[in-house]
Design a protein around this motif. Structure first.
Motif, PDB file in Angstrom:
ATOM      1  N   GLU A  67      84.305  38.000  45.162  1.00 60.11           N
ATOM      2  CA  GLU A  67      84.954  39.225  45.615  1.00 60.11           C
ATOM      3  C   GLU A  67      85.353  39.143  47.081  1.00 60.11           C
ATOM      4  OE1 GLU A  67      81.907  42.081  44.759  1.00 60.11           O
ATOM      5  OE2 GLU A  67      82.715  42.507  42.764  1.00 60.11           O
ATOM      6  N   TYR A  68      85.102  38.007  47.703  1.00 54.87           N
ATOM      7  CA  TYR A  68      85.380  37.849  49.128  1.00 54.87           C
ATOM      8  C   TYR A  68      86.574  36.919  49.327  1.00 54.87           C
ATOM      9  CZ  TYR A  68      80.849  40.041  49.768  1.00 54.87           C
ATOM     10  OH  TYR A  68      79.799  40.925  49.731  1.00 54.87           O
ATOM     11  N   ALA A  69      87.519  37.338  50.146  1.00 56.18           N
ATOM     12  CA  ALA A  69      88.749  36.585  50.340  1.00 56.18           C
ATOM     13  C   ALA A  69      88.468  35.264  51.053  1.00 56.18           C
ATOM     14  CB  ALA A  69      89.742  37.416  51.150  1.00 56.18           C
ATOM     15  N   LYS A  70      89.017  34.196  50.505  1.00 50.33           N
ATOM     16  CA  LYS A  70      88.938  32.887  51.155  1.00 50.33           C
ATOM     17  C   LYS A  70      89.952  32.798  52.289  1.00 50.33           C
ATOM     18  CE  LYS A  70      87.133  29.585  49.675  1.00 50.33           C
ATOM     19  NZ  LYS A  70      85.867  28.890  49.932  1.00 50.33           N
ATOM     20  N   THR A  71      91.069  33.464  52.124  1.00 46.07           N
ATOM     21  CA  THR A  71      92.112  33.527  53.139  1.00 46.07           C
ATOM     22  C   THR A  71      92.839  34.848  52.971  1.00 46.07           C
ATOM     23  OG1 THR A  71      94.081  32.406  54.033  1.00 46.07           O
ATOM     24  CG2 THR A  71      93.787  32.340  51.663  1.00 46.07           C
ATOM     25  N   ALA A  72      93.325  35.409  54.049  1.00 45.20           N
ATOM     26  CA  ALA A  72      93.990  36.715  53.964  1.00 45.20           C
ATOM     27  C   ALA A  72      94.942  36.898  55.137  1.00 45.20           C
ATOM     28  CB  ALA A  72      92.961  37.846  53.949  1.00 45.20           C
ATOM     29  N   LYS A  73      95.985  37.683  54.907  1.00 46.53           N
ATOM     30  CA  LYS A  73      96.957  38.001  55.953  1.00 46.53           C
ATOM     31  C   LYS A  73      97.380  39.451  55.794  1.00 46.53           C
ATOM     32  CE  LYS A  73     101.180  36.216  58.107  1.00 46.53           C
ATOM     33  NZ  LYS A  73     102.224  35.158  58.019  1.00 46.53           N
ATOM     34  N   GLY A  74      97.320  40.191  56.888  1.00 49.19           N
ATOM     35  CA  GLY A  74      97.699  41.596  56.855  1.00 49.19           C
ATOM     36  C   GLY A  74      99.165  41.785  56.504  1.00 49.19           C
ATOM     37  N   ILE A  75      99.450  42.866  55.798  1.00 51.03           N
ATOM     38  CA  ILE A  75     100.811  43.133  55.339  1.00 51.03           C
ATOM     39  C   ILE A  75     101.461  44.192  56.213  1.00 51.03           C
ATOM     40  CG2 ILE A  75     102.218  44.001  53.432  1.00 51.03           C
ATOM     41  CD1 ILE A  75     100.194  42.897  51.492  1.00 51.03           C
ATOM     42  N   THR A  76     102.653  43.887  56.675  1.00 48.91           N
ATOM     43  CA  THR A  76     103.477  44.860  57.382  1.00 48.91           C
ATOM     44  C   THR A  76     104.775  45.047  56.606  1.00 48.91           C
ATOM     45  OG1 THR A  76     104.448  43.121  58.762  1.00 48.91           O
ATOM     46  CG2 THR A  76     102.524  44.278  59.628  1.00 48.91           C
ATOM     47  N   THR A  77     105.384  46.193  56.769  1.00 48.74           N
ATOM     48  CA  THR A  77     106.622  46.501  56.058  1.00 48.74           C
ATOM     49  C   THR A  77     107.656  47.017  57.040  1.00 48.74           C
ATOM     50  OG1 THR A  77     105.954  48.783  55.583  1.00 48.74           O
ATOM     51  CG2 THR A  77     105.347  47.098  53.960  1.00 48.74           C
ATOM     52  N   ASP A  78     108.910  47.035  56.607  1.00 47.35           N
ATOM     53  CA  ASP A  78     109.944  47.649  57.432  1.00 47.35           C
ATOM     54  C   ASP A  78     109.955  49.156  57.182  1.00 47.35           C
ATOM     55  OD1 ASP A  78     111.270  48.088  55.020  1.00 47.35           O
ATOM     56  OD2 ASP A  78     112.704  46.463  55.309  1.00 47.35           O
ATOM     57  N   GLU A  79     110.914  49.856  57.751  1.00 45.09           N
ATOM     58  CA  GLU A  79     110.948  51.316  57.650  1.00 45.09           C
ATOM     59  C   GLU A  79     111.121  51.803  56.216  1.00 45.09           C
ATOM     60  OE1 GLU A  79     113.991  52.639  60.246  1.00 45.09           O
ATOM     61  OE2 GLU A  79     112.881  52.177  62.086  1.00 45.09           O
ATOM     62  N   GLU A  80     111.669  50.961  55.357  1.00 40.74           N
ATOM     63  CA  GLU A  80     111.877  51.345  53.962  1.00 40.74           C
ATOM     64  C   GLU A  80     110.749  50.868  53.048  1.00 40.74           C
ATOM     65  OE1 GLU A  80     115.698  49.838  52.927  1.00 40.74           O
ATOM     66  OE2 GLU A  80     116.788  51.307  54.149  1.00 40.74           O
ATOM     67  N   GLY A  81     109.732  50.273  53.627  1.00 41.33           N
ATOM     68  CA  GLY A  81     108.589  49.826  52.844  1.00 41.33           C
ATOM     69  C   GLY A  81     108.722  48.439  52.263  1.00 41.33           C
ATOM     70  N   ASN A  82     109.770  47.710  52.641  1.00 41.34           N
ATOM     71  CA  ASN A  82     109.949  46.357  52.123  1.00 41.34           C
ATOM     72  C   ASN A  82     108.990  45.391  52.808  1.00 41.34           C
ATOM     73  OD1 ASN A  82     112.262  46.964  50.397  1.00 41.34           O
ATOM     74  ND2 ASN A  82     113.399  47.239  52.300  1.00 41.34           N
ATOM     75  N   MET A  83     108.415  44.490  52.029  1.00 42.11           N
ATOM     76  CA  MET A  83     107.527  43.476  52.595  1.00 42.11           C
ATOM     77  C   MET A  83     108.049  42.085  52.240  1.00 42.11           C
ATOM     78  SD  MET A  83     104.202  43.759  50.064  1.00 42.11           S
ATOM     79  CE  MET A  83     104.396  43.838  48.261  1.00 42.11           C
ATOM     80  N   ASP A  84     107.851  41.176  53.174  1.00 42.71           N
ATOM     81  CA  ASP A  84     108.222  39.772  52.998  1.00 42.71           C
ATOM     82  C   ASP A  84     107.215  38.977  53.799  1.00 42.71           C
ATOM     83  OD1 ASP A  84     109.301  37.263  52.803  1.00 42.71           O
ATOM     84  OD2 ASP A  84     111.352  37.874  53.261  1.00 42.71           O
ATOM     85  N   ILE A  85     106.211  38.412  53.129  1.00 46.97           N
ATOM     86  CA  ILE A  85     105.075  37.823  53.825  1.00 46.97           C
ATOM     87  C   ILE A  85     104.779  36.437  53.281  1.00 46.97           C
ATOM     88  CG2 ILE A  85     103.510  39.067  52.272  1.00 46.97           C
ATOM     89  CD1 ILE A  85     101.448  39.058  54.514  1.00 46.97           C
TER      90      ILE A  85
END
Length: 239
Positions: A67-85
């Motif tokens: 249940e513990y992440a081996k690797t992780a990266k925070g998610i950010t979005t643009d003003e319309e909620g689109n994500m590209d990570i």
């Protein structure tokens, strides 16, 4: 004079070569740390800003039965909620890629999107579609829908008149006095879980004489903490 300067010039030349070699070795070590698979995720995400301090909505990799992440990266979005990570350097023992909420210990609390992952040489491209990652939405789906709505609104009536179904639960709980509270507590008092009747019902034997004892209905300490943290953060409704 020229012969005397030659050894000195040669020593400077050798020092320059060693320095360059040291630089290249460091760069190679840095690249080695980034070895592993990579995933590029696109889609639309809403509600991630509603989470209380101590939680993060991330793109993460998990190994089997962990249940513990081996690797992780925070998610950010643009003003319309689109994500590209892009998540790079994924360890070889990762078997699942998830969009999820984790706590400070990097433990998964709620998952919004899951993909069974097998390491590959090329970058894996995924489209998660539209995801609702709101904190209250998570409480609704993980706690109320799974544990409470069978009695509180899932049928034609709701026990004690309390509806905990989606679209009705928030208005039924926040700043609403609980009929069964001898201390006239509200079901949910924003910023104070200790004085919220819902907290007492789920964490004590106060309901033992109601014909349905609620203390063992929610056994996950993570979900109980999630509910308390939501209340203590102001009991906000997802935007």
């Amino acid at each position: 004079m020229g012969k005397r300067l030659l050894p000195y010039i040669m020593s400077l030349f050798l020092i320059h070569i060693v320095a360059c070699d040291d630089g290249r070795i460091y760069e190679e070590e840095t690249l080695m740390e980034q070895e592993g698979g990579s995933v590029r995720l696109t889609g639309q995400l809403k509600g991630q800003a509603s989470w209380a301090e101590g939680y993060s909505v991330v793109l993460a990799g998990f190994s089997e039965d962990s249940e513990y992440a081996k690797t992780a990266k925070g998610i950010t979005t643009d003003e319309e909620g689109n994500m590209d990570i892009l998540l790079a350097g994924i360890p070889g023992d990762v078997t699942r890629i998830e969009v999820c909420a984790i706590n400070r210990l990097r433990k998964r609390i709620v998952s919004f999107y899951t993909y069974n992952y097998i390491e590959q040489e090329d970058t894996l491209y995924l489209d998660a579609g539209t995801l609702n990652a709101g904190m209250y939405h998570s409480i609704q789906s993980e706690l109320f829908d799974r544990t409470c709505t069978s009695c509180h609104g899932g049928s034609t009536s709701a026990a004690a008149g309390l509806y905990l179904t989606e679209g009705r639960s928030y208005d039924a709980l926040v700043n609403v006095p609980a009929d069964k509270s001898e201390d006239s507590l509200c079901f949910v008092k924003p910023y104070d879980s200790g004085k919220s009747f819902l907290h007492s019902v789920l964490n004590s034997d106060i309901s033992a004489d109601w014909g349905m004892d609620h203390i063992d209905m929610v056994t996950s300490t993570d979900l109980l903490s999630l509910l308390d943290d939501w209340i203590d953060n102001g009991a906000k409704e997802d935007e």
